[in-house]
Design a protein around this motif. Sequence first.
Motif, PDB file in Angstrom:
ATOM      1  N   LYS A 178       1.356  13.247   2.195  1.00 33.07           N
ATOM      2  CA  LYS A 178       1.127  11.887   1.693  1.00 33.07           C
ATOM      3  C   LYS A 178       2.014  11.565   0.494  1.00 33.07           C
ATOM      4  O   LYS A 178       2.506  10.450   0.348  1.00 33.07           O
ATOM      5  CB  LYS A 178      -0.343  11.696   1.313  1.00 33.07           C
ATOM      6  CG  LYS A 178      -1.318  11.769   2.468  1.00 33.07           C
ATOM      7  CD  LYS A 178      -2.701  11.289   2.053  1.00 33.07           C
ATOM      8  CE  LYS A 178      -3.264  12.050   0.864  1.00 33.07           C
ATOM      9  NZ  LYS A 178      -3.517  13.486   1.193  1.00 33.07           N
ATOM     10  N   SER A 179       2.203  12.532  -0.383  1.00 34.93           N
ATOM     11  CA  SER A 179       3.004  12.263  -1.587  1.00 34.93           C
ATOM     12  C   SER A 179       4.453  11.961  -1.222  1.00 34.93           C
ATOM     13  O   SER A 179       5.093  11.081  -1.825  1.00 34.93           O
ATOM     14  CB  SER A 179       2.938  13.450  -2.543  1.00 34.93           C
ATOM     15  OG  SER A 179       3.442  14.625  -1.912  1.00 34.93           O
ATOM     16  N   GLN A 180       4.980  12.656  -0.243  1.00 35.08           N
ATOM     17  CA  GLN A 180       6.345  12.378   0.213  1.00 35.08           C
ATOM     18  C   GLN A 180       6.450  10.986   0.834  1.00 35.08           C
ATOM     19  O   GLN A 180       7.393  10.232   0.568  1.00 35.08           O
ATOM     20  CB  GLN A 180       6.779  13.429   1.236  1.00 35.08           C
ATOM     21  CG  GLN A 180       7.067  14.793   0.657  1.00 35.08           C
ATOM     22  CD  GLN A 180       8.255  14.772  -0.294  1.00 35.08           C
ATOM     23  OE1 GLN A 180       8.121  15.094  -1.468  1.00 35.08           O
ATOM     24  NE2 GLN A 180       9.411  14.387   0.211  1.00 35.08           N
ATOM     25  N   LEU A 181       5.484  10.629   1.660  1.00 35.22           N
ATOM     26  CA  LEU A 181       5.482   9.313   2.285  1.00 35.22           C
ATOM     27  C   LEU A 181       5.414   8.212   1.227  1.00 35.22           C
ATOM     28  O   LEU A 181       6.131   7.206   1.305  1.00 35.22           O
ATOM     29  CB  LEU A 181       4.295   9.191   3.243  1.00 35.22           C
ATOM     30  CG  LEU A 181       4.309  10.111   4.461  1.00 35.22           C
ATOM     31  CD1 LEU A 181       2.984  10.018   5.205  1.00 35.22           C
ATOM     32  CD2 LEU A 181       5.473   9.772   5.389  1.00 35.22           C
ATOM     33  N   MET A 182       4.560   8.411   0.245  1.00 33.32           N
ATOM     34  CA  MET A 182       4.397   7.407  -0.809  1.00 33.32           C
ATOM     35  C   MET A 182       5.689   7.222  -1.593  1.00 33.32           C
ATOM     36  O   MET A 182       6.120   6.090  -1.844  1.00 33.32           O
ATOM     37  CB  MET A 182       3.261   7.832  -1.748  1.00 33.32           C
ATOM     38  CG  MET A 182       3.046   6.912  -2.929  1.00 33.32           C
ATOM     39  SD  MET A 182       1.649   7.492  -3.939  1.00 33.32           S
ATOM     40  CE  MET A 182       1.761   6.368  -5.336  1.00 33.32           C
ATOM     41  N   LEU A 190       7.833   3.736  -1.690  1.00 30.45           N
ATOM     42  CA  LEU A 190       7.996   3.036  -2.971  1.00 30.45           C
ATOM     43  C   LEU A 190       9.472   2.870  -3.335  1.00 30.45           C
ATOM     44  O   LEU A 190       9.866   1.844  -3.903  1.00 30.45           O
ATOM     45  CB  LEU A 190       7.263   3.787  -4.077  1.00 30.45           C
ATOM     46  CG  LEU A 190       5.733   3.699  -4.070  1.00 30.45           C
ATOM     47  CD1 LEU A 190       5.149   4.584  -5.161  1.00 30.45           C
ATOM     48  CD2 LEU A 190       5.280   2.256  -4.254  1.00 30.45           C
ATOM     49  N   THR A 191      10.276   3.861  -3.032  1.00 32.07           N
ATOM     50  CA  THR A 191      11.703   3.781  -3.355  1.00 32.07           C
ATOM     51  C   THR A 191      12.374   2.653  -2.587  1.00 32.07           C
ATOM     52  O   THR A 191      13.125   1.840  -3.160  1.00 32.07           O
ATOM     53  CB  THR A 191      12.398   5.110  -3.035  1.00 32.07           C
ATOM     54  OG1 THR A 191      11.818   6.146  -3.830  1.00 32.07           O
ATOM     55  CG2 THR A 191      13.886   5.028  -3.325  1.00 32.07           C
ATOM     56  N   CYS A 227       0.837  -1.195   0.000  1.00 30.24           N
ATOM     57  CA  CYS A 227       0.000   0.000   0.000  1.00 30.24           C
ATOM     58  C   CYS A 227       0.876   1.250   0.000  1.00 30.24           C
ATOM     59  O   CYS A 227       2.057   1.205   0.334  1.00 30.24           O
ATOM     60  CB  CYS A 227      -0.953  -0.003   1.195  1.00 30.24           C
ATOM     61  SG  CYS A 227      -0.185   0.306   2.790  1.00 30.24           S
ATOM     62  N   HIS A 228       0.301   2.374  -0.351  1.00 36.48           N
ATOM     63  CA  HIS A 228       1.073   3.597  -0.549  1.00 36.48           C
ATOM     64  C   HIS A 228       1.325   4.368   0.733  1.00 36.48           C
ATOM     65  O   HIS A 228       2.051   5.363   0.713  1.00 36.48           O
ATOM     66  CB  HIS A 228       0.344   4.491  -1.555  1.00 36.48           C
ATOM     67  CG  HIS A 228       0.271   3.888  -2.926  1.00 36.48           C
ATOM     68  ND1 HIS A 228      -0.763   4.154  -3.809  1.00 36.48           N
ATOM     69  CD2 HIS A 228       1.092   3.025  -3.561  1.00 36.48           C
ATOM     70  CE1 HIS A 228      -0.560   3.486  -4.934  1.00 36.48           C
ATOM     71  NE2 HIS A 228       0.546   2.790  -4.807  1.00 36.48           N
ATOM     72  N   LYS A 229       0.741   3.900   1.833  1.00 35.90           N
ATOM     73  CA  LYS A 229       0.891   4.620   3.095  1.00 35.90           C
ATOM     74  C   LYS A 229       1.684   3.792   4.096  1.00 35.90           C
ATOM     75  O   LYS A 229       1.566   2.564   4.119  1.00 35.90           O
ATOM     76  CB  LYS A 229      -0.490   4.988   3.643  1.00 35.90           C
ATOM     77  CG  LYS A 229      -1.199   5.962   2.696  1.00 35.90           C
ATOM     78  CD  LYS A 229      -2.623   6.278   3.071  1.00 35.90           C
ATOM     79  CE  LYS A 229      -3.226   7.232   2.035  1.00 35.90           C
ATOM     80  NZ  LYS A 229      -4.637   7.550   2.300  1.00 35.90           N
ATOM     81  N   ASP A 280      12.205  -5.363  -4.251  1.00 32.23           N
ATOM     82  CA  ASP A 280      11.728  -6.024  -5.468  1.00 32.23           C
ATOM     83  C   ASP A 280      12.894  -6.382  -6.381  1.00 32.23           C
ATOM     84  O   ASP A 280      12.914  -7.459  -6.990  1.00 32.23           O
ATOM     85  CB  ASP A 280      10.751  -5.110  -6.205  1.00 32.23           C
ATOM     86  CG  ASP A 280       9.409  -4.990  -5.489  1.00 32.23           C
ATOM     87  OD1 ASP A 280       9.090  -5.876  -4.668  1.00 32.23           O
ATOM     88  OD2 ASP A 280       8.691  -4.002  -5.739  1.00 32.23           O
ATOM     89  N   ASN A 281      13.872  -5.485  -6.467  1.00 39.43           N
ATOM     90  CA  ASN A 281      15.038  -5.763  -7.304  1.00 39.43           C
ATOM     91  C   ASN A 281      15.861  -6.935  -6.781  1.00 39.43           C
ATOM     92  O   ASN A 281      16.571  -7.596  -7.543  1.00 39.43           O
ATOM     93  CB  ASN A 281      15.925  -4.523  -7.404  1.00 39.43           C
ATOM     94  CG  ASN A 281      15.284  -3.414  -8.222  1.00 39.43           C
ATOM     95  OD1 ASN A 281      14.335  -3.645  -8.964  1.00 39.43           O
ATOM     96  ND2 ASN A 281      15.797  -2.202  -8.084  1.00 39.43           N
TER      97      ASN A 281
END
Length: 283
Positions: free
Chosen positions: A209-213, A217-218, A104-106, A224-225
């Motif tokens: 929220k955008s900064q947290l997301m 994700l980073t 999730c994004h949060k 994932d890599n």
Amino acid sequence: MFETLSYEADGRIARITLNRPERLNAIDGRMPGEIREAVRRADADENVHVIVLAGAGDAFCAGYDLKAYAESDHDWNQDMPWDPTLDYRMMRANTDDFMSLWRCHKPVICKVHGYAVAGGSDIALCCDLVVMAEDARIGYPPARVWGCPTTAMWVYRLGAERAKRMLLTGDLIDGREAERLGLVLEAVPAAELDRRVESLAARIAGVPKSQLMMQKLTVNQAYDNMGLNSTQTLATLFDGITRHSPEGQWFKDYAAAHGFQEAIRLRDSGEPIPGEKPWPDER
């Protein structure tokens, strides 16, 4: 309406609380999907910046409700020959439900008190940050017989050697040791657990929220890599095999005949497992 957990949003903080306290919040057939739906709800709420996951009663989560599964017939315990694809589909669905906390994004903070064992450790370790009570216990005892952690988060949090130390023994460790090993963010006295989690959640909730997301994700992309998805595919397949191996069949039959607690006692006693077969002589 949720049957195995409760959900509430208080300003910028959403709270998901596992709510089967009479069974130490053991995982039944409904809980994984309800976790995913609660996470989806929080992720879609424009007011929510951070999610806190906790457990009601005396523990965070005591794992799968193995007393029910081990002592009765279930698709987890198929007659031989078994269909590994059926088992994989069921367990992969649960793994993906737990991983909704990770995907999730949060940000998700897990508050652990009492126990986070077996499948309960899978849930906790899928969260972004884990804060434990110093006297809480975490581990994966079914690694000894009848289980393989499908989320495979142990190796990604601990590294190879320490992950092997936990999974080759099935030992439980307390919050202090979990913090020392780097398995969790921190351990605090039980009386301070609520205050510490609330303070951390409030601090994160002050970030856009955008900064947290983007930060989440980073970091997740790095995992994932490293092959997180393929590792989980293998671990989920192995989990089904553990329940249909000779010792897995012994565990199921012994639990049905003598009760789950007696099967657990023998599993963890260090005595030879009656169902275990010697490897062939390779000389």
